[in-house]
Design a protein around this motif. Sequence first.
Motif, short mmCIF file in Angstrom:
data_model
loop_
_atom_site.label_atom_id
_atom_site.label_comp_id
_atom_site.label_asym_id
_atom_site.label_seq_id
_atom_site.Cartn_x
_atom_site.Cartn_y
_atom_site.Cartn_z
N VAL A 139 38.20 45.71 51.59
CA VAL A 139 39.08 44.89 51.75
C VAL A 139 39.93 43.93 52.57
O VAL A 139 39.49 43.11 53.35
N SER A 142 37.15 43.17 55.08
CA SER A 142 36.58 41.79 54.70
C SER A 142 37.28 40.45 54.88
O SER A 142 36.52 39.56 54.97
N MET A 227 33.17 42.19 48.17
CA MET A 227 34.59 41.16 48.15
C MET A 227 33.77 40.30 48.63
O MET A 227 33.88 39.18 48.97
N THR A 250 42.89 36.80 46.96
CA THR A 250 42.96 38.10 47.15
C THR A 250 42.47 39.29 45.99
O THR A 250 41.60 39.60 45.64
N LEU A 255 39.22 40.37 44.20
CA LEU A 255 39.52 42.61 44.48
C LEU A 255 38.72 43.29 42.75
O LEU A 255 38.67 43.88 42.46
N ALA A 258 35.43 42.49 42.53
CA ALA A 258 34.68 43.42 43.92
C ALA A 258 34.36 45.06 43.52
O ALA A 258 34.04 45.40 44.05
#
Length: 337
Positions: A139, A142, A227, A250, A255, A258
């Motif tokens: 995370v 990305s 992501m 996100t 998230l 992803a």
Amino acid sequence: MAGQLSGAVSTRSSSRRAATLRLLRRRLIQAVPLMLGVVVINFVLIHLAPGNFLDVMTAENQVSDPATVELLRRTYGLDDPTWLQLVKYVWALLHLDFGFSYRQNMPVLQAIWVGLPATLLLMLSSITLAFAVGVSAGVVASTKVRTLWDTVVSVAAMFFFAAPSFWLGIMMIVLFAVKLGWLPVGGMATIGGGGGLLDILHHLILPTLALGLFYAAIYARVMRASMLEVAQLDFVRTARAKGLSRTRVTLSHVLRNALLPVVTILGVQMGTILAGSVVIESVFSWPGIGSLLFDSVSSRNYPVVLGIMVLGSLVVIAANIAVDLVYMWLDPRIEIR
């Protein structure tokens, strides 16, 4: 209007529960022929190998009398043809009888049960570490593409992916146990056999790092790519157009979607994680089923080897069923058949 909305929500919830129950029923039905295939293949492959545990047992005890050897062969059923031994073994498994381990002088299930909690603890701690570190690193990478953070995560992921787990474990022993003296080399007491919680955690750190960092590297790379791919989808652009903060977009939108590829890889890799834990156990003298498997293979104690393979297959099947359930929770639109 409120009543109609509540009824729709209740109907949708009932539908999801029914779909979950159908999935569990299908997976359990599919598991029966799958386990039968695992047992048959492993049994045949093991019995194709030269020698058996009777050869080792008679050699260790210096038994050379042909009458005694023949008596032992009949006692353990080794004079039966292979197909009949297989039928007897499958029938015994249906009654939860995994056979007898002459090496430990106890039933196979009891011998495995002694080390199984330690192996499961190592697997669980390694998976937790790999998932938490890998997802978090992916995370961060990305959201900070082509920055120092992205470079650090990518380089670290490539290093831990390329480094063999057993080599990493040995290097950790040299650094943290021998040089610095911060952590023990190995030799933890069997779980439930006198080792306290702090002692277990103290011994658990290095094996968990050695096994978990390899998989964390994989999850970090997959999470970063996933992501970046999800962030370009239409529903994410719509969320941004509504004025939602970058953090909320996100965490709430990108998230969750992803995570699907990472969860898939986690389910597929359960077998390799179990195999990796066996190797790490040997490096750190961890009192799990790794040392039992190594000793059983060396002594041709095939009932124990078969028992470990069967239980390992059950763990993998259960993990993949759990992955299917997590899939349905992460994305309710998915209907797994």
